[in-house]
Design an enzyme around this catalytic site. Structure first.
Site, short mmCIF file in Angstrom:
data_model
loop_
_atom_site.label_atom_id
_atom_site.label_comp_id
_atom_site.label_asym_id
_atom_site.label_seq_id
_atom_site.Cartn_x
_atom_site.Cartn_y
_atom_site.Cartn_z
N ALA A 73 41.34 51.06 35.31
CA ALA A 73 40.98 50.48 36.60
C ALA A 73 41.99 50.83 37.69
CB ALA A 73 40.84 48.96 36.47
N THR A 74 43.23 51.07 37.32
CA THR A 74 44.22 51.47 38.33
C THR A 74 43.78 52.78 38.99
OG1 THR A 74 46.02 50.40 37.13
CG2 THR A 74 46.64 52.09 38.72
N ASN A 153 43.03 38.17 38.42
CA ASN A 153 43.67 38.31 37.12
C ASN A 153 44.72 37.23 36.83
OD1 ASN A 153 44.45 40.29 39.31
ND2 ASN A 153 46.36 40.22 38.15
N GLN A 181 38.35 42.10 35.74
CA GLN A 181 38.45 40.85 34.96
C GLN A 181 37.08 40.20 34.74
OE1 GLN A 181 41.00 39.46 33.40
NE2 GLN A 181 42.62 40.81 34.14
N SER A 201 37.57 48.43 33.32
CA SER A 201 38.45 49.05 32.34
C SER A 201 38.14 48.54 30.93
CB SER A 201 39.88 48.67 32.72
OG SER A 201 40.81 49.34 31.92
N ALA A 202 38.25 49.45 29.95
CA ALA A 202 37.86 49.08 28.58
C ALA A 202 38.83 48.08 27.92
CB ALA A 202 37.76 50.34 27.71
N HIS A 203 40.15 48.24 28.21
CA HIS A 203 41.10 47.45 27.41
C HIS A 203 41.12 45.97 27.78
CE1 HIS A 203 44.74 46.84 30.03
NE2 HIS A 203 44.22 47.84 30.70
N CYS A 328 52.34 41.80 35.93
CA CYS A 328 52.76 43.04 36.61
C CYS A 328 53.99 42.82 37.49
CB CYS A 328 51.62 43.58 37.46
SG CYS A 328 50.15 43.91 36.49
C1 LIG Z 1 44.13 45.07 34.49
C2 LIG Z 1 43.61 45.17 35.88
C3 LIG Z 1 43.67 46.38 36.59
C4 LIG Z 1 44.32 47.61 36.02
O1 LIG Z 1 43.58 48.11 34.97
P1 LIG Z 1 44.14 49.29 34.02
O2 LIG Z 1 42.94 49.73 33.27
O3 LIG Z 1 45.18 48.64 33.16
O4 LIG Z 1 44.70 50.35 34.91
C5 LIG Z 1 43.13 46.41 37.86
N1 LIG Z 1 42.58 45.33 38.41
C6 LIG Z 1 42.50 44.16 37.77
C7 LIG Z 1 41.86 42.99 38.43
C8 LIG Z 1 43.02 44.04 36.48
O5 LIG Z 1 42.95 42.87 35.85
#
Ligand SMILES: *Cc1c(COP(=O)(O)O)cnc(C)c1O
Length: 404
Positions: A73-74, A153, A181, A201-203, A328
Site C-alpha cells: 500500500a505504501t 490504522n 485497513q 495490501s495483502a499482509h 510507524c
Molecule cells: C499498513 C498501511 C499502509 C502501508 O502498507 P504496506 O503494504 O505495508 O506498504 C498504508 N496505509 C494504511 C492505512 C496502512 O494501514
C-alpha cells in the site's frame, strides 16, 4: 494458550495457512514468468495471476483489469498521488487530503508540496472523522485529487467514504482512497463508494508481505497515471517489473477467504473487542477511548491510560504484542499525530495503547490481556507521584513545577 499473544493486527497479520498452501507450488514447480508468452511455464502462471486478479477485484467490486499490482500500500499511495500529479499537472496543482492519513500519504503529499503542489490537510472531528462538507469547501478550480482513507490504522475510525465520493463526482475530481485497513474487514465497493483509485495490501488481511494493489478506474472516468517505475510495460504500463507470482496467488487467496468469512469474522472480532473494552474500561478509572464509539473497525481498540506512560506499560506486559501510538512513529518519541489531530492532549497521547484483534485471536487471550492490563496499569499508577497527587484532589494544572 500460548505466549506471547499477538494483538497488533493493524501492523501486520500472519499468513493464513490456507494462503501459504495456495502459494507453495508457485515457488517450485510453477516458477514461470507470467510475461513469457511462448511456453507453458509462462501460460500456467499467467492463468494463476489472472485468477488472483479476479479474486481481488471481486472483493472490492472492481473489474479485474482495474487491479494494478504493486509492492504494497505504501507504493500504491505513492503511485496514486505522484502519478496523478504528474499526469494532470497542467489541469491544476492542488490536492486535498486529511491530517490523519497513513504516513505513506502524508509524506508523499509533503514531498509534492516541496515540488510546488498546494496541499490541503483537512482537520478531523474529535472522533477522527473527515467531514464531506469540509472536503467540498476545500475544493478550488485547481483541485486535481482528493485522497481520504477508509479506516484509520491507529484509531480504527471509518470515514464516510461514499459521501466524500459523491462530492468528488459532483465536482469531477479524481478520488483516491487508502483502504488498506478496511478491505477484507468491512464491505468495500468502489462503485457504491465512488472511488477512482484505491490502495490496499495483502499482509493486512492474512496474505504475504510485499504485495499490494492499486485499483485504477477504467471508465467514467478513465483514470490515467504517470508511472513511477518504467520497464517492460507490465500492469497496463503503470507499474513495470516481473510479477511476484507466489505473492499474487497468496493475495488472491487471502481476498477470497475474506470475502467468504468477513461477515461472520467481523461479528466475532467485534465481540472480542467489546469484551476487551468493557473488561478494561469498566474496571478502571481515568481510561479514555480514542476514536469513534461506533464507526470503527471491528478489531480496533485504542485507549489512553491517564498517568501511565504507554511505552512503560508495554514494557510491563512484554508477553502481549501491542503498540503505543502508531507503530510507524514509535521509533521517535513524538506523540501520535493522529491522536493530536483529534485534540487529544500530549499527556494522554503518550498514554495510549492500540489493541488490534485479528482472525487468530481467542477469547482466552482476551481474558488474559484484560487481567494483565489491569494489573500493569494499577502497578504503574501506584508508583506515579502524579497519580497520587491527583487522587488527593490536587489540580495538577495549578502546580508550580520547579524549573529543570
Ligand atoms: C499498513 C498501511 C499502509 C502501508 O502498507 P504496506 O503494504 O505495508 O506498504 C498504508 N496505509 C494504511 C492505512 C496502512 O494501514
Amino acid at each position: 494458550m500460548k505466549l506471547p499473544i499477538y494483538l497488533d493486527n493493524h501492523s501486520t497479520t500472519p499468513c493464513d495457512p490456507r494462503v501459504v498452501d495456495a502459494m507453495l507450488p508457485y515457488f517450485t514447480e510453477k516458477f514461470g514468468n507470467s510475461a513469457s508468452r511462448n511456453h507453458s511455464f509462462g501460460w500456467e502462471v499467467e492463468e494463476a495471476v489472472e485468477h488472483a486478479r479476479k479474486q481481488i477485484a471481486h472483493l472490492v467490486g472492481a473489474d479485474a483489469k482495474e487491479i494494478i499490482f504493486t509492492s504494497g500500500a505504501t507504493e500504491s499511495d505513492n503511485l496514486a498521488l505522484q502519478g496523478i500529479v504528474a499526469m494532470y499537472r497542467e489541469k491544476g496543482d492542488h490536492i486535498i487530503t486529511s491530517a490523519t492519513e497513513h504516513r505513506a500519504v502524508i509524506d508523499t503529499a509533503k514531498y509534492l508540496e516541496k515540488k510546488g503542489v498546494t496541499v490541503t490537510f483537512l482537520s478531523v472531528d474529535k472522533a477522527g472523522m473527515v467531514s464531506p462538507d469540509d472536503v467540498r469547501n476545500a475544493i478550488t478550480d485547481k483541485t486535481i485529487l482528493i485522497s481520504v482513507m477508509l479506516a484509520n490504522n491507529e484509531i480504527g475510525t471509518i470515514n464516510p467514504i461514499a459521501e466524500i465520493g459523491k462530492v468528488a463526482k459532483e465536482k469531477g475530481i479524481i478520488f483516491h482512497c487508502d483502504a488498506t485497513q478496511g478491505v477484507g474487514k468491512i464491505p468495500v465497493n468502489v462503485q457504491e463508494m465512488g472511488i477512482d483509485l484505491m490502495s490496499f495490501s495483502a499482509h493486512k488481511i492474512y496474505g504475504p508481505k510485499g504485495i499490494g494493489a492499486l485499483y485504477v478506474r477504467r471508465r467514467a472516468p478513465r483514470v490515467r497515471l504517470e508511472p513511477m517505475i518504467y520497464g517492460g510495460g507490465h500492469e497496463r504500463g503503470m507499474r513495470s517489473g516481473t510479477l511476484p507470482v507466489p505473492l499474487i496467488v497468496g493475495f488472491g487467496k487471502a481476498c477470497e477467504l475474506c470475502e467468504q468469512e468477513m461477515a461472520t469474522e467481523a461479528v466475532r472480532m467485534a465481540k472480542m473487542r467489546d469484551r476487551l473494552q468493557e473488561g478494561i474500561m469498566g474496571a478502571m478509572e481515568e481510561v479514555y477511548l480514542n476514536g469513534h464509539p461506533t464507526e470503527r473497525l471491528p478489531g480496533n481498540l485504542n485507549i489512553s491510560f491517564a498517568y501511565v506512560e504507554g511505552e512503560a506499560l508495554l514494557m510491563g506486559v512484554k508477553e502481549i504484542a501491542l503498540s503505543s501510538g502508531s507503530a510507524c512513529t514509535s521509533a521517535t518519541l513524538e506523540p501520535s499525530y493522529v491522536l493530536r489531530a483529534l485534540g487529544v492532549g500530549s499527556d494522554l497521547a503518550h498514554s495510549s495503547i492500540r489493541f488490534g484483534i485479528g482472525r487468530f485471536n481467542t477469547d482466552e487471550e482476551i481474558e488474559y490481556t484484560i487481567d494483565r492490563m489491569l494489573k500493569a496499569v494499577t502497578h504503574l499508577r501506584e508508583m506515579s507521584p502524579l497519580y497520587e497527587m491527583a487522587k488527593e484532589g490536587i489540580d495538577l494544572k495549578s502546580v508550580q513545577w520547579a524549573a529543570h
